[in-house]
Design an enzyme around this catalytic site. Sequence first.
Site, PDB file in Angstrom:
ATOM      1  N   GLY A 244       0.793  -1.217   0.000  1.00 42.03           N
ATOM      2  CA  GLY A 244       0.000   0.000   0.000  1.00 42.03           C
ATOM      3  C   GLY A 244       0.831   1.275   0.000  1.00 42.03           C
ATOM      4  O   GLY A 244       2.053   1.266   0.188  1.00 42.03           O
ATOM      5  N   HIS A 245       0.138   2.396  -0.178  1.00 41.17           N
ATOM      6  CA  HIS A 245       0.824   3.675  -0.310  1.00 41.17           C
ATOM      7  C   HIS A 245       1.554   4.068   0.972  1.00 41.17           C
ATOM      8  O   HIS A 245       1.109   3.829   2.082  1.00 41.17           O
ATOM      9  CB  HIS A 245      -0.139   4.789  -0.747  1.00 41.17           C
ATOM     10  CG  HIS A 245      -1.323   5.000   0.134  1.00 41.17           C
ATOM     11  ND1 HIS A 245      -2.343   5.862  -0.183  1.00 41.17           N
ATOM     12  CD2 HIS A 245      -1.676   4.454   1.322  1.00 41.17           C
ATOM     13  CE1 HIS A 245      -3.245   5.845   0.769  1.00 41.17           C
ATOM     14  NE2 HIS A 245      -2.867   4.997   1.697  1.00 41.17           N
ATOM     15  N   ASN A 246       2.730   4.654   0.767  1.00 42.60           N
ATOM     16  CA  ASN A 246       3.592   5.145   1.853  1.00 42.60           C
ATOM     17  C   ASN A 246       4.196   4.032   2.707  1.00 42.60           C
ATOM     18  O   ASN A 246       4.845   4.312   3.717  1.00 42.60           O
ATOM     19  CB  ASN A 246       2.861   6.132   2.768  1.00 42.60           C
ATOM     20  CG  ASN A 246       2.357   7.354   2.018  1.00 42.60           C
ATOM     21  OD1 ASN A 246       1.158   7.463   1.769  1.00 42.60           O
ATOM     22  ND2 ASN A 246       3.245   8.233   1.633  1.00 42.60           N
TER      23      ASN A 246
END
Length: 350
Positions: A244-246
């Site tokens: 997922g993002h980050n």
Amino acid sequence: MNIQNTSVSMTAGQLAEQIGASLVGDAEVRVEHISSMDAAERGSLTYLKDKAYLEYLSDTRASVVILTEAFADQCPVTALVVEDPYVAYARAAQLLHPQPEVQGGHHAAAVIDASASIAESAYIGPGAVIEADVTIGEHVYIGPNCVVRACARIGDDTRLMAMVHVGKNCVIGERGIFHAGVVIGADGFGFANNKGVWVKIPQIGAVIIGDDVEVGANSCIDCGAINNTIVGNGVKIDNFIQIGHNAEVGDHSIMVTRSGISGSTVVGKHCTLAGGVGVAGHIHLAEGTVITAMSMVTHSIDKAGVYSSGVSVQDAGAWRRNHARLHNLDKTIKELRAEIKALKQGINKE
């Protein structure tokens, strides 16, 4: 041809020198390919990791066997004696079956923006799209129908096998391998709920991937919402993986098929996520953490170790009975507590 297939024949002596093995037997015997212990044939190299395949050793048709000193006196053919046969086998296999060399060039059906900087030794395959201001290093292979979006950078000797998507501003290091269908830098899953209606949050970060990373088919690494998603050096990612993002994945960690990391989670170096593991968002896994298959991680782990959750397989009838009892567990505990309290009161009265 953009790729030259290579087949390497080596003597046992050459292999021993290359992988740091002690040779027992004929140094001049040649091997040309690897094989399993139970299907070995002349001209092949195999290995014995433990006693599980010891029954095949005495009758092996392999020309050379990699094994430990404990089994060396039982080997009827030339042996390469090492401390860890599996690691030695991996190194020998790389020598006998090296990746084909990339021959520079552009297929006529490739679409390449004039502003892209592409090394002469790189190859761009049919149907590939290279957008503006992309930088592609030496001996890079861009396979059929890959897309490299604007301002992305791909390091030397990296290979995008087929239909790989690399998003805007994403950076991939050297010697990477990205198998068919990999998506690097798609939008992270970011939405705000406005009275039951989801409002999209623009994902403006990128993905930064280190050197020597391999990503299996149909895996996805989302771009960051604001900051970048980070994948460290030497990370190995299986098929059907979601990051997922980050999120951040530390150097030399490994993720097995269908495992996933939610947004803004940090996985330390040398971690292992076995098949089907789910990791919640905004938590941290300590360096060296191992999560066994089908586990759900919902909180940070600050100490390295092996962690598990989930229920292992059992007889269906027993599972149904236990599951039914589980639904009544709270009621049963309350009843037991009441009975224990009553017993204690009775004892005190006496």
